[in-house]
Design an enzyme around this catalytic site. Structure first.
Site, PDB file in Angstrom:
ATOM      1  N   HIS A   1       0.846  -1.199   0.000  1.00 35.49           N
ATOM      2  CA  HIS A   1       0.000   0.000   0.000  1.00 35.49           C
ATOM      3  C   HIS A   1       0.879   1.245   0.000  1.00 35.49           C
ATOM      4  O   HIS A   1       1.975   1.249   0.565  1.00 35.49           O
ATOM      5  CB  HIS A   1      -0.917  -0.016   1.223  1.00 35.49           C
ATOM      6  CG  HIS A   1      -2.001   1.014   1.175  1.00 35.49           C
ATOM      7  ND1 HIS A   1      -1.779   2.334   1.500  1.00 35.49           N
ATOM      8  CD2 HIS A   1      -3.319   0.919   0.831  1.00 35.49           C
ATOM      9  CE1 HIS A   1      -2.911   3.010   1.373  1.00 35.49           C
ATOM     10  NE2 HIS A   1      -3.860   2.170   0.963  1.00 35.49           N
TER      11      HIS A   1
ATOM     12  N   GLU B   1      -3.412   2.581  -7.341  1.00 34.90           N
ATOM     13  CA  GLU B   1      -3.788   3.620  -6.385  1.00 34.90           C
ATOM     14  C   GLU B   1      -2.863   4.823  -6.504  1.00 34.90           C
ATOM     15  O   GLU B   1      -1.810   4.862  -5.876  1.00 34.90           O
ATOM     16  CB  GLU B   1      -3.803   3.076  -4.957  1.00 34.90           C
ATOM     17  CG  GLU B   1      -2.567   2.281  -4.541  1.00 34.90           C
ATOM     18  CD  GLU B   1      -2.382   2.262  -3.031  1.00 34.90           C
ATOM     19  OE1 GLU B   1      -3.360   2.438  -2.307  1.00 34.90           O
ATOM     20  OE2 GLU B   1      -1.232   2.097  -2.601  1.00 34.90           O
TER      21      GLU B   1
END
Length: 241
Positions: free
Chosen positions: A84, A156
């Site tokens: 992430h 992302e």
């Protein structure tokens, strides 16, 4: 790093019976390791999948404070987020570390949700293709085509995460398309077309339907909007918005 154990349990109870059938939309919520067993125990209908936010790349050993992928698997956790953007930015996770985590998650019979970042600076300088492609290639180093076919990849852009400014559906489609083309270059067209590619970055109930209409966007990795039970239910039921 949100909610208490009691709040996590309350969240699971609040969404029970309000999510679409698993054969139409697969829904998962990722949480800190501290809450996972409580959430698993509260998740009686099993439509919702309980995932981990991260793990270490070793199964056991003197790694104080880390979470074992082996232990997660034994708990019954099916998914673990890897790479992430916040792990990359705040905890200095390198491409090599992320690759080792991907291999560890696969080795333990779980599915890694591999996040690929893109900064606004890279986009403005015209380097975004290299940035996204390099992170996908690095994360999958040494991964067989059979294992790569099991992986979920999330695009992302970091400039959109937590900013309230989501990528447009065109930008999301472009990023997800580039990831899929990279998979095709590394492995095969058939394999690339079968992998689920998600978009993450300020996903909300008011923009999810437009994102999900795009050919290369198979799902979303929602952040802040997934913390509220009603917002989460709306996201899962995007087809009714």
């Amino acid at each position: 790093m949100n909610k208490s154990v009691a709040e996590a349990r309350s969240f699971i109870e609040a969404v029970q019976g309000k999510l679409p059938a698993a054969d139409t939309v697969e829904t998962a919520i990722a949480a800190p390791a501290l809450f996972l067993q409580t959430m698993l125990d509260a998740n009686q209908d099993n439509i919702l999948r309980i995932a981990a936010e991260t793990c270490y790349y070793e199964d056991e050993g003197a790694y104080t404070g880390e979470t074992s992928p082996k232990a997660l698997h034994e708990m019954g956790i099916p998914y673990t987020i890897v790479g992430h953007s916040e792990r990359r930015r705040y905890f200095n996770e390198t491409d090599d570390v992320i690759n080792r985590k991907v291999l560890a998650v696969l080795r333990n019979g779980m599915t890694p949700i591999v996040c690929c970042d893109e900064t606004m600076g890279r986009r403005e300088s015209g380097e975004k293709i290299h940035w996204v492609v390099n992170q996908v290639s690095a994360a999958l180093k040494g991964v067989s085509i059979e294992d790569a076919a099991k992986i979920v990849i999330a695009y992302e852009p970091s400039w959109a995460i937590g900013s309230g400014n989501s990528a447009s559906s065109d930008q999301a489609e472009e990023g997800c398309y580039l990831i899929r083309q990279t998979l095709a270059d590394i492995y095969s067209d058939e394999m690339a077309n079968g992998v689920r590619v998600l978009y993450g970055g300020s996903v909300k109930p008011d923009n999810i339907a437009g994102l999900m209409q795009r050919d290369n966007v198979d799902g979303v990795l929602a952040g802040g909007s997934s913390l509220d039970e009603q917002s989460f239910i709306q996201l899962a039921n995007y087809q009714n918005l």
